[in-house]
Design a protein around this motif. Structure first.
Motif, PDB file in Angstrom:
ATOM      1  N   LEU A  22      85.266 -17.519 -57.995  1.00 57.25           N
ATOM      2  CA  LEU A  22      85.285 -16.109 -57.619  1.00 57.25           C
ATOM      3  C   LEU A  22      84.826 -15.930 -56.177  1.00 57.25           C
ATOM      4  CD1 LEU A  22      83.734 -14.514 -60.841  1.00 57.25           C
ATOM      5  CD2 LEU A  22      86.118 -15.157 -60.385  1.00 57.25           C
ATOM      6  N   PRO A  23      85.213 -14.836 -55.526  1.00 58.43           N
ATOM      7  CA  PRO A  23      84.705 -14.558 -54.176  1.00 58.43           C
ATOM      8  C   PRO A  23      83.187 -14.632 -54.152  1.00 58.43           C
ATOM      9  CG  PRO A  23      86.453 -13.017 -54.726  1.00 58.43           C
ATOM     10  CD  PRO A  23      86.159 -13.795 -55.987  1.00 58.43           C
ATOM     11  N   PHE A  24      82.657 -15.310 -53.114  1.00 59.53           N
ATOM     12  CA  PHE A  24      81.216 -15.525 -53.078  1.00 59.53           C
ATOM     13  C   PHE A  24      80.776 -15.696 -51.631  1.00 59.53           C
ATOM     14  CE2 PHE A  24      77.695 -16.968 -56.003  1.00 59.53           C
ATOM     15  CZ  PHE A  24      76.698 -16.989 -55.031  1.00 59.53           C
ATOM     16  N   LEU A  55      78.976  -9.943 -49.636  1.00 64.18           N
ATOM     17  CA  LEU A  55      79.693  -9.346 -50.763  1.00 64.18           C
ATOM     18  C   LEU A  55      78.842  -8.209 -51.335  1.00 64.18           C
ATOM     19  CD1 LEU A  55      82.280  -9.792 -52.494  1.00 64.18           C
ATOM     20  CD2 LEU A  55      80.908 -11.246 -53.988  1.00 64.18           C
ATOM     21  N   THR A  56      79.397  -7.014 -51.351  1.00 66.57           N
ATOM     22  CA  THR A  56      78.611  -5.852 -51.778  1.00 66.57           C
ATOM     23  C   THR A  56      78.609  -5.713 -53.293  1.00 66.57           C
ATOM     24  OG1 THR A  56      80.460  -4.288 -51.746  1.00 66.57           O
ATOM     25  CG2 THR A  56      79.296  -4.670 -49.657  1.00 66.57           C
ATOM     26  N   GLU A  57      77.687  -4.920 -53.788  1.00 67.59           N
ATOM     27  CA  GLU A  57      77.617  -4.669 -55.227  1.00 67.59           C
ATOM     28  C   GLU A  57      78.869  -3.933 -55.706  1.00 67.59           C
ATOM     29  OE1 GLU A  57      74.624  -2.174 -58.012  1.00 67.59           O
ATOM     30  OE2 GLU A  57      73.710  -3.852 -56.907  1.00 67.59           O
ATOM     31  N   ASP A  58      79.390  -3.029 -54.873  1.00 68.58           N
ATOM     32  CA  ASP A  58      80.630  -2.333 -55.241  1.00 68.58           C
ATOM     33  C   ASP A  58      81.790  -3.312 -55.360  1.00 68.58           C
ATOM     34  OD1 ASP A  58      79.390   0.112 -55.373  1.00 68.58           O
ATOM     35  OD2 ASP A  58      80.069   0.788 -53.393  1.00 68.58           O
ATOM     36  N   GLU A  59      81.858  -4.254 -54.427  1.00 61.10           N
ATOM     37  CA  GLU A  59      82.929  -5.255 -54.475  1.00 61.10           C
ATOM     38  C   GLU A  59      82.778  -6.143 -55.708  1.00 61.10           C
ATOM     39  OE1 GLU A  59      84.059  -6.006 -49.781  1.00 61.10           O
ATOM     40  OE2 GLU A  59      82.216  -6.890 -50.583  1.00 61.10           O
ATOM     41  N   GLN A  60      81.562  -6.551 -56.003  1.00 60.59           N
ATOM     42  CA  GLN A  60      81.348  -7.376 -57.196  1.00 60.59           C
ATOM     43  C   GLN A  60      81.682  -6.609 -58.470  1.00 60.59           C
ATOM     44  OE1 GLN A  60      77.284  -9.357 -56.200  1.00 60.59           O
ATOM     45  NE2 GLN A  60      78.436 -10.791 -57.479  1.00 60.59           N
ATOM     46  N   THR A  61      81.320  -5.345 -58.505  1.00 57.54           N
ATOM     47  CA  THR A  61      81.664  -4.522 -59.671  1.00 57.54           C
ATOM     48  C   THR A  61      83.168  -4.441 -59.842  1.00 57.54           C
ATOM     49  OG1 THR A  61      79.643  -3.197 -59.422  1.00 57.54           O
ATOM     50  CG2 THR A  61      81.437  -2.226 -60.700  1.00 57.54           C
ATOM     51  N   PHE A  62      83.879  -4.270 -58.736  1.00 56.14           N
ATOM     52  CA  PHE A  62      85.342  -4.223 -58.750  1.00 56.14           C
ATOM     53  C   PHE A  62      85.916  -5.534 -59.303  1.00 56.14           C
ATOM     54  CE2 PHE A  62      89.470  -4.684 -56.504  1.00 56.14           C
ATOM     55  CZ  PHE A  62      90.091  -3.497 -56.887  1.00 56.14           C
ATOM     56  N   ILE A  63      85.361  -6.654 -58.861  1.00 54.15           N
ATOM     57  CA  ILE A  63      85.830  -7.972 -59.322  1.00 54.15           C
ATOM     58  C   ILE A  63      85.555  -8.143 -60.814  1.00 54.15           C
ATOM     59  CG2 ILE A  63      85.457 -10.471 -59.121  1.00 54.15           C
ATOM     60  CD1 ILE A  63      84.679  -9.877 -56.128  1.00 54.15           C
ATOM     61  N   VAL A  64      84.328  -7.870 -61.215  1.00 54.42           N
ATOM     62  CA  VAL A  64      83.942  -8.028 -62.618  1.00 54.42           C
ATOM     63  C   VAL A  64      84.769  -7.129 -63.524  1.00 54.42           C
ATOM     64  CG1 VAL A  64      82.080  -7.605 -64.283  1.00 54.42           C
ATOM     65  CG2 VAL A  64      81.591  -8.838 -62.152  1.00 54.42           C
ATOM     66  N   ASP A  65      84.959  -5.892 -63.121  1.00 56.34           N
ATOM     67  CA  ASP A  65      85.734  -4.958 -63.945  1.00 56.34           C
ATOM     68  C   ASP A  65      87.148  -5.475 -64.185  1.00 56.34           C
ATOM     69  OD1 ASP A  65      83.607  -3.262 -64.161  1.00 56.34           O
ATOM     70  OD2 ASP A  65      84.321  -1.802 -62.687  1.00 56.34           O
ATOM     71  N   GLY A  74      94.033  -7.447 -54.903  1.00 56.43           N
ATOM     72  CA  GLY A  74      93.412  -7.689 -53.606  1.00 56.43           C
ATOM     73  C   GLY A  74      92.177  -8.560 -53.671  1.00 56.43           C
ATOM     74  N   ILE A  75      92.012  -9.301 -54.757  1.00 55.38           N
ATOM     75  CA  ILE A  75      90.845 -10.170 -54.940  1.00 55.38           C
ATOM     76  C   ILE A  75      91.290 -11.621 -54.806  1.00 55.38           C
ATOM     77  CG2 ILE A  75      89.033 -10.910 -56.537  1.00 55.38           C
ATOM     78  CD1 ILE A  75      89.421  -8.110 -57.914  1.00 55.38           C
ATOM     79  N   ARG A  76      90.713 -12.317 -53.853  1.00 56.92           N
ATOM     80  CA  ARG A  76      91.105 -13.704 -53.591  1.00 56.92           C
ATOM     81  C   ARG A  76      90.196 -14.660 -54.359  1.00 56.92           C
ATOM     82  NH1 ARG A  76      95.053 -17.245 -52.533  1.00 56.92           N
ATOM     83  NH2 ARG A  76      94.483 -18.821 -50.986  1.00 56.92           N
ATOM     84  N   ALA A  77      90.684 -15.176 -55.473  1.00 56.74           N
ATOM     85  CA  ALA A  77      89.983 -16.205 -56.243  1.00 56.74           C
ATOM     86  C   ALA A  77      90.801 -17.485 -56.150  1.00 56.74           C
ATOM     87  CB  ALA A  77      89.822 -15.777 -57.690  1.00 56.74           C
ATOM     88  N   PHE A 104      88.002 -14.685 -50.380  1.00 57.11           N
ATOM     89  CA  PHE A 104      87.244 -15.670 -51.153  1.00 57.11           C
ATOM     90  C   PHE A 104      85.917 -15.984 -50.470  1.00 57.11           C
ATOM     91  CE2 PHE A 104      86.282 -20.270 -51.610  1.00 57.11           C
ATOM     92  CZ  PHE A 104      85.817 -20.221 -52.906  1.00 57.11           C
ATOM     93  N   ASN A 105      85.936 -16.058 -49.153  1.00 56.59           N
ATOM     94  CA  ASN A 105      84.735 -16.423 -48.404  1.00 56.59           C
ATOM     95  C   ASN A 105      84.699 -15.659 -47.085  1.00 56.59           C
ATOM     96  OD1 ASN A 105      82.393 -18.263 -47.690  1.00 56.59           O
ATOM     97  ND2 ASN A 105      83.800 -18.782 -46.030  1.00 56.59           N
ATOM     98  N   ARG A 106      83.491 -15.342 -46.643  1.00 57.18           N
ATOM     99  CA  ARG A 106      83.294 -14.774 -45.315  1.00 57.18           C
ATOM    100  C   ARG A 106      82.004 -15.366 -44.757  1.00 57.18           C
ATOM    101  NH1 ARG A 106      82.686  -9.307 -46.233  1.00 57.18           N
ATOM    102  NH2 ARG A 106      84.947  -8.987 -46.225  1.00 57.18           N
ATOM    103  N   PRO A 107      82.072 -16.126 -43.668  1.00 64.00           N
ATOM    104  CA  PRO A 107      80.862 -16.751 -43.120  1.00 64.00           C
ATOM    105  C   PRO A 107      79.796 -15.716 -42.776  1.00 64.00           C
ATOM    106  CG  PRO A 107      82.827 -17.689 -42.118  1.00 64.00           C
ATOM    107  CD  PRO A 107      83.278 -16.509 -42.921  1.00 64.00           C
ATOM    108  N   TYR A 108      78.556 -16.066 -43.038  1.00 66.74           N
ATOM    109  CA  TYR A 108      77.431 -15.165 -42.779  1.00 66.74           C
ATOM    110  C   TYR A 108      76.909 -15.395 -41.361  1.00 66.74           C
ATOM    111  CZ  TYR A 108      72.785 -13.064 -43.191  1.00 66.74           C
ATOM    112  OH  TYR A 108      71.661 -12.306 -42.996  1.00 66.74           O
TER     113      TYR A 108
END
Length: 387
Positions: free
Chosen positions: A355-357, A361-371, A316-319, A7-11
């Motif tokens: 949603l994970p934010f 967060l990569t574009e591939d990961e976001q695409t996976f989530i959205v799909d 595997g998506i933590r929302a 869900f979160n990863r500190p930057y």
């Protein structure tokens, strides 16, 4: 995608350890050293705040705000029920009663049109909460407070680097509270700040923060010794936490820009399905500039929300969802509240899914989530849940 998406990863900006190492070489590691002062100064200058006092958490900042507002036994404080428990605990621990007001459906912020009818002779303060970094209707709230001689403490825990009509959140009320918890845009694990916009409150705030002593005046050479002058506590953060945070605050705009990209990706790819009525997306207003703190979907029903959350977990998506409305919690019931008292709050809190934010967060990961959201919400079973 094999790995789990949290869900979160500190930057990490890259200078956190450098500043911590520098802090360790300083003569003193106690609070209000080089980096604690540097963080406060940066926030004051960046956001036009009269005085910023760094604290160990936003909870501590809110507690200080309640003390400075002179909230006490039998007083009443107006706030939304849709908030984290710290907003209420700040004054409940002083003996005051929470007066919960429903929220606006488009922003999930306190409904300013319902505030005035909740005011009684015992009302002492208003604690508006800027949900998701989108401002409450602060102009109207401040007008109400002025008419009724009330103190406004902005809970801007989620609102660092957000603006309302060009003014930074936390700089508009008499006081404001920031959070630098690891789930926030700018983080140091645990941390916070009290923003003081009423100059007459500054001296007492320093005293409360320094265990009730006038130690700050002593260090400025304004008194020849310091002593116990008021009730207070230890509300000063670790210098190591402040060193970590300074690296984050130096990158205010860089982090915001990256979070904007994540936010806009979600919105761009999910908007067509909102148009089909499958869910609702976050809304803002023209006078608000958000900080892109989160992205959520509001499902047609609680069953649909829970089913989507469980489905994403299987992929595997933590929302996550939040909050359980405070008025329906056991403590809320002790104050006489019941389910049904705040219908908008109860409805939306049961349908919202975050949603994970995070910046990495990569574009591939976001695409996976959205799909997977699209795959799930276009199934007939979701439409049946909404019926």
């Amino acid at each position: 995608m094999a790995k789990e998406i949290p869900f979160n990863r500190p930057y990490i900006t890259g200078k956190e350890l450098y500043y911590i190492a520098r802090a360790v070489t300083e003569p003193h590691l106690v609070g209000d050293g080089r980096y604690t002062k540097a963080c406060a100064r940066l926030l004051e200058q960046q956001f036009g705040i009269n005085k910023v006092l760094m604290t160990p958490s936003a909870t501590a900042a809110l507690e200080m705000g309640a003390i400075l507002a002179d909230v006490g036994p039998d007083d009443e404080v107006i706030l939304p029920s849709y908030t984290f428990v710290s907003t209420a605990n700040a004054f409940v621990r002083l003996g005051a009663k929470p007066i919960f007001v429903d929220i606006r459906p488009e922003t999930l912020n306190i409904d300013e049109d319902q505030i005035e009818q909740a005011i009684t002779p015992r009302t002492k303060a208003i604690f508006p909460v800027h949900y998701a970094g989108i401002s409450c209707e602060m102009e109207k709230i401040m007008q109400i407070a002025k008419r009724h001689n009330l103190v406004v403490v902005e809970d801007a825990a989620q609102g660092v680097n957000s603006f309302y009509e060009g003014r930074a959140l936390g700089s508009i009320g008499h006081m404001g509270a920031y959070s630098f918890h690891e789930t926030k845009n700018y983080a140091c694990g645990e941390g916070g700040a009290l923003c003081i916009n009423s100059p007459e409150m500054i001296e007492r705030a320093e005293i409360i923060r320094e265990k009730g002593t006038n130690r700050s005046r002593f260090f400025r050479g304004e008194v020849d010794k310091y002593t116990w002058v008021d009730a207070g506590s230890s509300y000063i953060p670790s210098e190591l936490s402040s060193a970590f945070l300074y690296a984050q605050l130096e990158n205010l705009d860089t982090i915001k820009a990256r979070r904007r990209e994540v936010y806009q990706f979600y919105r761009r790819h999910l908007k067509p399905y909102e148009a089909q009525g499958l869910f609702k997306l976050p809304q803002s207003r023209e006078e608000c500039e958000g900080n892109f703190h989160m992205f959520y979907v509001i499902m047609p029903s609680m069953d649909a929300r829970d089913a989507l959350m469980n489905y994403l977990k299987q992929q595997g998506i933590r929302a996550v969802f939040h909050y359980v409305p405070l008025h329906t919690a056991p403590m809320g019931e002790k104050f006489g509240y019941r389910a049904g008292d705040l219908p908008v709050t109860e409805d939306l809190s049961g349908r919202l899914l975050r949603l994970p934010f995070f910046c990495d967060l990569t574009e591939d990961e976001q695409t996976f989530i959205v799909d997977h959201i699209v795959d799930f919400t276009t199934q007939k079973q979701v439409r049946r849940m909404a019926a």
